[in-house]
Design a protein around this motif. Sequence first.
Motif, PDB file in Angstrom:
ATOM      1  N   ALA A  69      30.913  35.004  44.542  1.00 24.32           N
ATOM      2  CA  ALA A  69      30.319  36.346  44.496  1.00 24.32           C
ATOM      3  C   ALA A  69      31.411  37.371  44.748  1.00 24.32           C
ATOM      4  O   ALA A  69      32.380  37.104  45.462  1.00 24.32           O
ATOM      5  CB  ALA A  69      29.224  36.472  45.546  1.00 24.32           C
ATOM      6  N   ILE A  70      31.233  38.540  44.132  1.00 26.30           N
ATOM      7  CA  ILE A  70      32.206  39.616  44.344  1.00 26.30           C
ATOM      8  C   ILE A  70      31.447  40.939  44.372  1.00 26.30           C
ATOM      9  O   ILE A  70      30.563  41.179  43.553  1.00 26.30           O
ATOM     10  CB  ILE A  70      33.297  39.606  43.242  1.00 26.30           C
ATOM     11  N   ARG A  71      31.781  41.766  45.365  1.00 26.06           N
ATOM     12  CA  ARG A  71      31.155  43.089  45.445  1.00 26.06           C
ATOM     13  C   ARG A  71      32.069  44.076  44.743  1.00 26.06           C
ATOM     14  O   ARG A  71      33.277  44.094  44.981  1.00 26.06           O
ATOM     15  CB  ARG A  71      30.945  43.500  46.906  1.00 26.06           C
ATOM     16  N   ILE A  72      31.488  44.865  43.849  1.00 29.54           N
ATOM     17  CA  ILE A  72      32.260  45.821  43.051  1.00 29.54           C
ATOM     18  C   ILE A  72      31.724  47.202  43.367  1.00 29.54           C
ATOM     19  O   ILE A  72      30.536  47.473  43.162  1.00 29.54           O
ATOM     20  CB  ILE A  72      32.103  45.509  41.548  1.00 29.54           C
ATOM     21  N   LYS A  73      32.589  48.056  43.915  1.00 29.72           N
ATOM     22  CA  LYS A  73      32.135  49.396  44.309  1.00 29.72           C
ATOM     23  C   LYS A  73      32.915  50.458  43.545  1.00 29.72           C
ATOM     24  O   LYS A  73      34.137  50.366  43.421  1.00 29.72           O
ATOM     25  CB  LYS A  73      32.334  49.588  45.813  1.00 29.72           C
ATOM     26  N   ASN A  74      32.197  51.444  43.033  1.00 26.03           N
ATOM     27  CA  ASN A  74      32.852  52.559  42.338  1.00 26.03           C
ATOM     28  C   ASN A  74      33.313  53.565  43.386  1.00 26.03           C
ATOM     29  O   ASN A  74      32.500  54.246  44.002  1.00 26.03           O
ATOM     30  CB  ASN A  74      31.853  53.194  41.365  1.00 26.03           C
ATOM     31  N   THR A  75      34.632  53.664  43.564  1.00 26.57           N
ATOM     32  CA  THR A  75      35.157  54.588  44.575  1.00 26.57           C
ATOM     33  C   THR A  75      35.626  55.896  43.934  1.00 26.57           C
ATOM     34  O   THR A  75      36.226  56.728  44.595  1.00 26.57           O
ATOM     35  CB  THR A  75      36.346  53.947  45.316  1.00 26.57           C
ATOM     36  N   SER A  76      35.370  56.057  42.631  1.00 29.10           N
ATOM     37  CA  SER A  76      35.834  57.288  41.980  1.00 29.10           C
ATOM     38  C   SER A  76      34.723  58.332  41.986  1.00 29.10           C
ATOM     39  O   SER A  76      33.619  58.072  42.459  1.00 29.10           O
ATOM     40  CB  SER A  76      36.250  56.987  40.536  1.00 29.10           C
ATOM     41  N   LYS A  77      35.032  59.511  41.441  1.00 32.25           N
ATOM     42  CA  LYS A  77      34.046  60.602  41.449  1.00 32.25           C
ATOM     43  C   LYS A  77      33.230  60.649  40.156  1.00 32.25           C
ATOM     44  O   LYS A  77      32.406  61.536  39.978  1.00 32.25           O
ATOM     45  CB  LYS A  77      34.771  61.942  41.660  1.00 32.25           C
ATOM     46  N   SER A  78      33.518  59.719  39.234  1.00 29.91           N
ATOM     47  CA  SER A  78      32.738  59.742  37.985  1.00 29.91           C
ATOM     48  C   SER A  78      32.051  58.397  37.795  1.00 29.91           C
ATOM     49  O   SER A  78      32.333  57.444  38.509  1.00 29.91           O
ATOM     50  CB  SER A  78      33.659  60.032  36.805  1.00 29.91           C
ATOM     51  N   HIS A  79      31.134  58.340  36.831  1.00 33.67           N
ATOM     52  CA  HIS A  79      30.507  57.064  36.502  1.00 33.67           C
ATOM     53  C   HIS A  79      31.561  56.144  35.890  1.00 33.67           C
ATOM     54  O   HIS A  79      32.397  56.594  35.114  1.00 33.67           O
ATOM     55  CB  HIS A  79      29.353  57.264  35.508  1.00 33.67           C
ATOM     56  N   VAL A  80      31.499  54.883  36.242  1.00 31.42           N
ATOM     57  CA  VAL A  80      32.487  53.920  35.757  1.00 31.42           C
ATOM     58  C   VAL A  80      31.775  52.686  35.218  1.00 31.42           C
ATOM     59  O   VAL A  80      30.868  52.150  35.858  1.00 31.42           O
ATOM     60  CB  VAL A  80      33.451  53.509  36.901  1.00 31.42           C
ATOM     61  N   ALA A  81      32.178  52.267  34.017  1.00 34.83           N
ATOM     62  CA  ALA A  81      31.698  50.996  33.477  1.00 34.83           C
ATOM     63  C   ALA A  81      32.715  49.934  33.866  1.00 34.83           C
ATOM     64  O   ALA A  81      33.917  50.192  33.856  1.00 34.83           O
ATOM     65  CB  ALA A  81      31.593  51.089  31.956  1.00 34.83           C
ATOM     66  N   PHE A  82      32.223  48.748  34.219  1.00 37.35           N
ATOM     67  CA  PHE A  82      33.179  47.657  34.410  1.00 37.35           C
ATOM     68  C   PHE A  82      32.759  46.494  33.536  1.00 37.35           C
ATOM     69  O   PHE A  82      31.599  46.371  33.145  1.00 37.35           O
ATOM     70  CB  PHE A  82      33.275  47.227  35.884  1.00 37.35           C
ATOM     71  N   LYS A  83      33.743  45.682  33.196  1.00 40.22           N
ATOM     72  CA  LYS A  83      33.493  44.530  32.339  1.00 40.22           C
ATOM     73  C   LYS A  83      34.326  43.385  32.858  1.00 40.22           C
ATOM     74  O   LYS A  83      35.433  43.571  33.359  1.00 40.22           O
ATOM     75  CB  LYS A  83      33.898  44.874  30.904  1.00 40.22           C
ATOM     76  N   PHE A  84      33.789  42.198  32.680  1.00 40.47           N
ATOM     77  CA  PHE A  84      34.391  41.008  33.236  1.00 40.47           C
ATOM     78  C   PHE A  84      34.889  40.126  32.098  1.00 40.47           C
ATOM     79  O   PHE A  84      34.196  39.966  31.102  1.00 40.47           O
ATOM     80  CB  PHE A  84      33.270  40.317  34.013  1.00 40.47           C
ATOM     81  N   GLN A  85      36.102  39.604  32.239  1.00 42.61           N
ATOM     82  CA  GLN A  85      36.617  38.664  31.237  1.00 42.61           C
ATOM     83  C   GLN A  85      37.202  37.454  31.950  1.00 42.61           C
ATOM     84  O   GLN A  85      37.626  37.560  33.096  1.00 42.61           O
ATOM     85  CB  GLN A  85      37.731  39.323  30.412  1.00 42.61           C
ATOM     86  N   THR A  86      37.238  36.336  31.245  1.00 42.43           N
ATOM     87  CA  THR A  86      37.824  35.143  31.845  1.00 42.43           C
ATOM     88  C   THR A  86      38.653  34.398  30.803  1.00 42.43           C
ATOM     89  O   THR A  86      38.370  34.476  29.605  1.00 42.43           O
ATOM     90  CB  THR A  86      36.736  34.198  32.410  1.00 42.43           C
ATOM     91  N   THR A  87      39.641  33.664  31.286  1.00 42.68           N
ATOM     92  CA  THR A  87      40.453  32.842  30.384  1.00 42.68           C
ATOM     93  C   THR A  87      39.698  31.557  30.026  1.00 42.68           C
ATOM     94  O   THR A  87      40.153  30.790  29.191  1.00 42.68           O
ATOM     95  CB  THR A  87      41.791  32.447  31.048  1.00 42.68           C
ATOM     96  N   ALA A  88      38.562  31.312  30.681  1.00 40.32           N
ATOM     97  CA  ALA A  88      37.798  30.084  30.408  1.00 40.32           C
ATOM     98  C   ALA A  88      36.345  30.421  30.095  1.00 40.32           C
ATOM     99  O   ALA A  88      35.444  30.075  30.849  1.00 40.32           O
ATOM    100  CB  ALA A  88      37.880  29.149  31.613  1.00 40.32           C
ATOM    101  N   PRO A  89      36.099  31.110  28.966  1.00 42.43           N
ATOM    102  CA  PRO A  89      34.723  31.552  28.687  1.00 42.43           C
ATOM    103  C   PRO A  89      33.727  30.413  28.499  1.00 42.43           C
ATOM    104  O   PRO A  89      32.542  30.605  28.678  1.00 42.43           O
ATOM    105  CB  PRO A  89      34.858  32.392  27.406  1.00 42.43           C
ATOM    106  N   LYS A  90      34.221  29.221  28.158  1.00 40.96           N
ATOM    107  CA  LYS A  90      33.281  28.101  27.967  1.00 40.96           C
ATOM    108  C   LYS A  90      32.718  27.615  29.294  1.00 40.96           C
ATOM    109  O   LYS A  90      31.595  27.118  29.352  1.00 40.96           O
ATOM    110  CB  LYS A  90      33.993  26.930  27.267  1.00 40.96           C
ATOM    111  N   SER A  91      33.523  27.710  30.348  1.00 41.88           N
ATOM    112  CA  SER A  91      33.061  27.125  31.616  1.00 41.88           C
ATOM    113  C   SER A  91      32.753  28.171  32.687  1.00 41.88           C
ATOM    114  O   SER A  91      32.349  27.809  33.782  1.00 41.88           O
ATOM    115  CB  SER A  91      34.118  26.145  32.148  1.00 41.88           C
TER     116      SER A  91
END
Length: 235
Positions: A69-91
């Motif tokens: 698990a990972i907590r992701i917090k927007n510390t900026s003053k604007s709306h932020v989109a985040f996206k997750f990528q991995t080198t092992a998308p199959k697993s």
Amino acid sequence: MMQQQQHHHHHHHNHQHNSQIEGSSNPPHPSNSVSSVARSLLPTRRRLKLDPASKLYFPYEPGKQVRSAIRIKNTSKSHVAFKFQTTAPKSCFMRPPGAILAPGESIIATVFKFVELPENNEKPMEQKSKVKFKIMSLKVKGVMDYVPELFDEQKDQVAIEQILGVIFLDPERPSPALEKLKRQLADADAAVEARKKPPEDAGPRIIGEGLVIDEWKERRERYLARQQGEGVDSV
């Protein structure tokens, strides 16, 4: 001094919109060129705060799908989109795979990973360095629905927030990292449950995957029950 100007010119050329603002808002000081380079390389400090900051901890259970698990917090003053990528998308995959956070908003995401069985006589924990996870961020204009295409449309505005390595924990051996992981996974599960419960008075809302179908089925069952009830009354 000459170098600095050249550098600034070069920087100006690359990031016209940034460098003007940088130039005007920061009083010039000797390390100005250095700090502007650092800023262009490290947009990371500005948008998201991750906890854990640079590693994903997984219980080591070969042949099983385990969770981090990972907590992701927007510390900026604007709306932020985040996206997750991995080198092992199959697993590996993350829920949610991306989202838009309002300023100050945080989300706890769950990362699922299949743990391979160790090969030959490799020590189980040696696998950890193979898989990397990447969290990307993008400033967006206010409230909108998250779609991964946002990141394709605005490639030049996307920042790599963090590359996360993998650390395996022995699930049988208590450790602060394992305790924290258990707490965070419990929080993540609670958040998913909370999202599933639609507010009483609102109409059908699309919350997560597949939930609308459940709600639709419930409505249909209620509707059929009512039909039957009315049928009985009218006889």
